[in-house]
Design an enzyme around this catalytic site. Structure first.
Site: not given
Ligand code: NCD
Length: 314
Positions: A85, A134, A106, A56-57
């Site tokens: 590397k 997040h 991320r 999703r993100t």
């Molecule tokens: C979440 C995350 O990555 O923290 N997912 C997301 O971005 N919607 C929640 C999860 O991974 O459980």
């Protein structure tokens, strides 16, 4: 644009870096962005650096950027990069900033986005750092709650599940400190909130109730569920012990009454039964869709002319 709404060129590292006014300004901008706002990011490039899995993100950032006429570069698997590397994160950032106008990162390490922001000359947006934060998920969570209930003040919000390792819980709980929200925390004691966050909330008189079972959490307006964060468990045996420790089924959801709004950042594993999905209050797929709208607004505010364009954005 009022200086209080200084999004332009700004890093987005932690939900707590944003004032109530700024959060509301972002949500109002997102509401405006439900309409087609045209290619206001034409010529801009977003880099998405995903050192951890994401559906999703990453895709909603990419979709948001494309819908605004911009383009995206990046990777979704660090195995395809020079990290293998031995390149440091700081060096990767120093190079990537020359290729783009903003970076979404991320990373499994807590503090990675802060580190990247300290190095980068372009805005860095945290797409999740370990179990820490997040913030953009929080923005779309707030947007979804406000859209569904018409408000953020005066709500009772229960967090249910892996409260220890879920960065979405940690982010949202901190942002809700700006609002008159009664928070409660529901789940097995082994997965309760980290001590530091308990102290932060406690110092503000906002820790609320900590209970094990859903039936002890009624009444609530919003139930925010998270999956067990399997990848964060230092000891796989602990994960095995906890993996089926909690679940929301339809009967439990219905005992909260018809007005309960159920949110989940997704992905879902087994913690929400699929027959909950067609309850009118089950908002998680809509919540995921709102990710594009909210990220469109955020990217425009950080990168572009949203401040200069009128249309209620100033
Ligand atoms: C979440 C995350 O990555 O923290 N997912 C997301 O971005 N919607 C929640 C999860 O991974 O459980």
């Amino acid at each position: 644009m009022s200086p209080a709404h200084g999004f332009r060129g700004r890093h987005v590292v932690s939900a707590e870096d944003f004032s109530k006014d700024e959060l509301l300004h972002l949500l109002d901008t997102a509401a405006f962005f439900e309409h087609d706002v045209g290619p206001r990011l034409a010529g801009k490039i977003l880099a998405t650096l995903f050192f951890e899995p994401s559906t999703r993100t990453r895709l909603s950032f990419e979709s948001a950027m494309h819908r605004l006429g911009g383009s995206v570069i990046g990777f979704a698997d660090e195995k395809a990069t020079s990290r293998t590397k031995g390149e440091s994160l700081a060096d990767t950032i120093r190079m990537v900033e020359g290729y783009c106008d903003a970076i979404v990162i991320r990373h499994p390490m807590e503090g990675a986005a802060r580190l990247a922001a300290e190095t980068a000359r372009v805005p860095v947006i945290n797409g999740g750092d370990g179990s820490n934060q997040h913030p953009t998920q929080t923005f779309l969570d707030l947007y979804t709650i406000r859209k569904a209930t018409g408000r953020l003040d005066g709500l009772r919000v229960g967090f249910f599940g892996d409260l220890r390792y879920s960065r979405t819980v940690h982010s949202l709980a901190k942002a809700l400190l700006h609002f008159d929200v009664a928070m409660s925390f529901i789940g097995p004691p082994m997965l309760r909130l980290p001590q530091e966050l308990r102290e932060t909330l406690g110092a503000r008189g906002r820790l609320g109730r900590e209970v094990e079972g859903l039936d002890d959490a009624r009444p609530l307006d919003v139930l925010y569920v998270t999956r067990i964060q399997k990848e964060r468990f230092p000891d796989p045996a602990d994960y095995e012990r906890m993996k089926n420790a909690y679940r929301l089924d339809r009967a439990a959801a219905e005992r909260f009454g018809p007005d309960l709004k159920i949110l989940h950042p997704l992905p879902r594993v087994t913690e929400v039964a699929t027959d909950v999905d067609d309850l009118p209050g089950a908002l998680y797929f809509e919540q995921a869709r709102n990710g594009v709208t909210v990220r469109k607004a955020l990217l425009s505010l950080v990168l572009a002319d949203a401040d200069a364009s009128g249309g209620g954005l100033a």
